[in-house]
Design a protein around this motif. Structure first.
Motif, PDB file in Angstrom:
ATOM      1  N   THR A 205       0.830  -1.210   0.000  1.00  0.00           N
ATOM      2  CA  THR A 205       0.000   0.000   0.000  1.00  0.00           C
ATOM      3  C   THR A 205       0.865   1.261   0.000  1.00  0.00           C
ATOM      4  O   THR A 205       1.971   1.271   0.556  1.00  0.00           O
ATOM      5  CB  THR A 205      -0.976   0.029   1.203  1.00  0.00           C
ATOM      6  OG1 THR A 205      -1.740   1.240   1.159  1.00  0.00           O
ATOM      7  CG2 THR A 205      -0.243  -0.033   2.539  1.00  0.00           C
ATOM      8  N   ASN A 208      -2.961   4.899   0.437  1.00  0.00           N
ATOM      9  CA  ASN A 208      -4.268   5.216  -0.126  1.00  0.00           C
ATOM     10  C   ASN A 208      -4.877   4.009  -0.801  1.00  0.00           C
ATOM     11  O   ASN A 208      -5.915   3.510  -0.412  1.00  0.00           O
ATOM     12  CB  ASN A 208      -4.142   6.335  -1.165  1.00  0.00           C
ATOM     13  CG  ASN A 208      -4.445   7.670  -0.548  1.00  0.00           C
ATOM     14  OD1 ASN A 208      -5.449   7.830   0.137  1.00  0.00           O
ATOM     15  ND2 ASN A 208      -3.559   8.625  -0.772  1.00  0.00           N
ATOM     16  N   SER A 209      -4.188   3.567  -1.857  1.00  0.00           N
ATOM     17  CA  SER A 209      -4.688   2.397  -2.562  1.00  0.00           C
ATOM     18  C   SER A 209      -3.819   1.203  -2.172  1.00  0.00           C
ATOM     19  O   SER A 209      -2.816   1.357  -1.470  1.00  0.00           O
ATOM     20  CB  SER A 209      -4.648   2.630  -4.061  1.00  0.00           C
ATOM     21  OG  SER A 209      -3.322   2.715  -4.471  1.00  0.00           O
ATOM     22  N   ASP A 323      -2.078   3.007  -7.521  1.00  0.00           N
ATOM     23  CA  ASP A 323      -3.284   2.663  -8.285  1.00  0.00           C
ATOM     24  C   ASP A 323      -3.059   2.701  -9.794  1.00  0.00           C
ATOM     25  O   ASP A 323      -3.819   2.106 -10.551  1.00  0.00           O
ATOM     26  CB  ASP A 323      -4.457   3.575  -7.886  1.00  0.00           C
ATOM     27  CG  ASP A 323      -4.132   5.049  -8.060  1.00  0.00           C
ATOM     28  OD1 ASP A 323      -2.921   5.407  -8.036  1.00  0.00           O
ATOM     29  OD2 ASP A 323      -5.065   5.851  -8.227  1.00  0.00           O
TER      30      ASP A 323
END
Ligand code: AMP
Ligand code: GLY
Length: 424
Positions: A205, A208-209, A323
């Motif tokens: 991670t 956030n994503s 992401d």
């Protein structure tokens, strides 16, 4: 770019092997590394907790990214050290800061975190020296077996599964009153025993994503059929057949998302790996523990199933755009057999010459506890080598890894020949 990996085990060997393949990697350094990591980069003899030494190396070699292997430097704040230093603060470190590393560094912290964010975990209570009497009373009402966990890092030895009340009370006293695990057991988590089958789930991670890496199962006991003493890990396989889509969906919804969101809600920055030790109890996931790093010997199997550029993923973590990155996972099966020193996990043989690695046919020999002695590669640690193969199906993978391990020799060498066979 120039990359530095901190650590010296099989996990760091697998990281180094994978990182070195990236077109983005110019120079790779491993501190301190082992006899095998020199195949992928340059070893530098600096301890993972020698932050000043690491700083000097990072500046001298113009390192652009640091990947931290083990938990100790993270729990001791290596990432915070970088952020607080004028010359280092812009050099990304993959691995959480001290606060996030508490997920592993303090069992009590991780239990409070899970309770707060509704993440399924065993019922528990925490006791200190001052509340020892309450703890003894609590044990009398808790079911058996019962699990006692030293709060802090205790070199993998801080968890005791007690079968009788007498044993549990004796151990709780030893941990709290007699500091059985030193400072690590100044606080003890008393936890309900979970039944089921364990697996390791890995998340990357950027805070956030997240991306879910291949899951793995590791084999902790020294003896075949999961018998005998606990070790650092005797082998691993990936994928894990019982971690099917249905189970992994539950893991993602009930554990991974609440964990990443929970860190965010609590304002805890986290750039790195989250290793979730899970119990599959009749198809339901329960969290046994978090670690703030990848597992060993799981990483050896996991790295071999990642087809995408690992450095690109690390950059995604560092730069906060994970992401946008691609994670491609091979559908094949990876199996790892760990070869250990005679006597391990007790007092073990050292400095034995290793021969036969050139006879290995279809596996990678990841080094762990090895060093060079002149021209010879010798054993220096309990876990010596991790033999990892990738095959079309689980049976071939298990067979190949075991066959390749038996092509290697050193005095006292031992490995389990049943890794993964319980899952066939
Ligand atoms: P840990 O250091 O937390 O990974 O614990 C070491 C091992 O103890 C785990 O891998 C499990 O096999 C076992 N263990 C820990 N907690 C529990 C529990 N609540 N129920 C059953 N087994 C556990
Ligand atoms: N394989 C378990 C661990 O790395 O802690």
């Amino acid at each position: 770019m120039n990359i530095l990996i901190l650590g010296s085990g099989g996990r760091e060997s697998a990281f180094a092997w994978k990182v070195a393949q990236s077109p983005k990697c110019e120079k790779l350094f491993i501190a301190p590394g082992n006899a095998g990591t020199t195949q992928y980069g340059t070893n530098v003899n600096i301890k993972v907790t020698d932050f000043e030494g690491i700083k000097a190396l990072v500046l001298k070699e113009a390192i652009d990214l640091v990947l931290v292997g083990p938990e100790e430097p993270l729990v001791k704040g290596v990432h915070d050290f970088f952020l607080a230093d004028e010359q280092l603060k812009n050099i990304p470190v993959v691995g959480p800061q001290q606060e996030g590393a508490q997920l592993e560094g303090s069992k009590d912290f991780s239990k409070i975190f899970m309770e707060k964010h509704n993440i399924p975990t065993a019922a528990y209570k925490t006791f200190t020296k001052d509340t020892l009497e309450d703890g003894l009373t609590y044990l009398a009402t808790a079911g058996l077996p019962v699990v006692l966990k030293a709060d802090g890092l205790a070199a993998g030895k801080g968890v005791l599964i007690c079968l009788t009340l007498e044993e549990a009370q004796t151990e709780l006293k030893a941990m709290l009153a007699d500091a059985k695990f030193g400072e690590a057991s100044s606080r003890v988590v008393v936890e309900q025993f979970l039944t089921g089958i364990e697996l390791s789930v890995f998340v990357m991670t950027d805070g956030n994503s997240y991306k879910i890496l291949p899951e793995a199962k590791d084999y902790k006991r020294i003896g075949e059929g999961d018998t005998g003493l606990n070790t650092g890990g005797m082998g691993s396989i990936s994928p894990v057949p019982f971690a099917d889509a249905d189970f992994m969906k539950k893991v993602e919804e009930r554990v991974i998302i609440p964990t990443v969101e929970g860190l965010k809600k609590d304002g805890i920055p986290y750039k790195g790996f989250i290793f979730i030790g899970l119990m599959n109890s009749n198809g339901e996931p329960w969290v046994i523990e978090y670690n703030c790093r990848m597992g060993d010997p799981e990483t050896e199997s996991v790295m071999r199933r990642i087809d995408s550029d690992f450095v690109d993923l690390l950059l995604g973590v560092a730069e906060g755009n994970l992401d946008t990155k691609e994670l491609t996972i091979s559908p094949k099966t990876a199996a790892t057999v760990v070869m250990v020193a005679g006597g391990y996990p007790g007092e073990y043989l050292k400095n034995k010459v290793i021969t036969g690695t050139e006879n290995v046919r279809d596996s990678i020999v990841f080094h762990a506890g090895t060093a060079m002695d002149g021209e010879d590669v010798i054993t220096t640690g309990g876990r010596v080598l991790a033999i990892t193969t990738v095959q079309d199906n689980m049976f071939s993978a298990l067979q190949q890894a075991t066959a390749d391990a038996s092509r290697i020799y050193y005095d006292g060498m031992y490995f389990r020949k049943d890794i993964g066979f319980d899952l066939l």
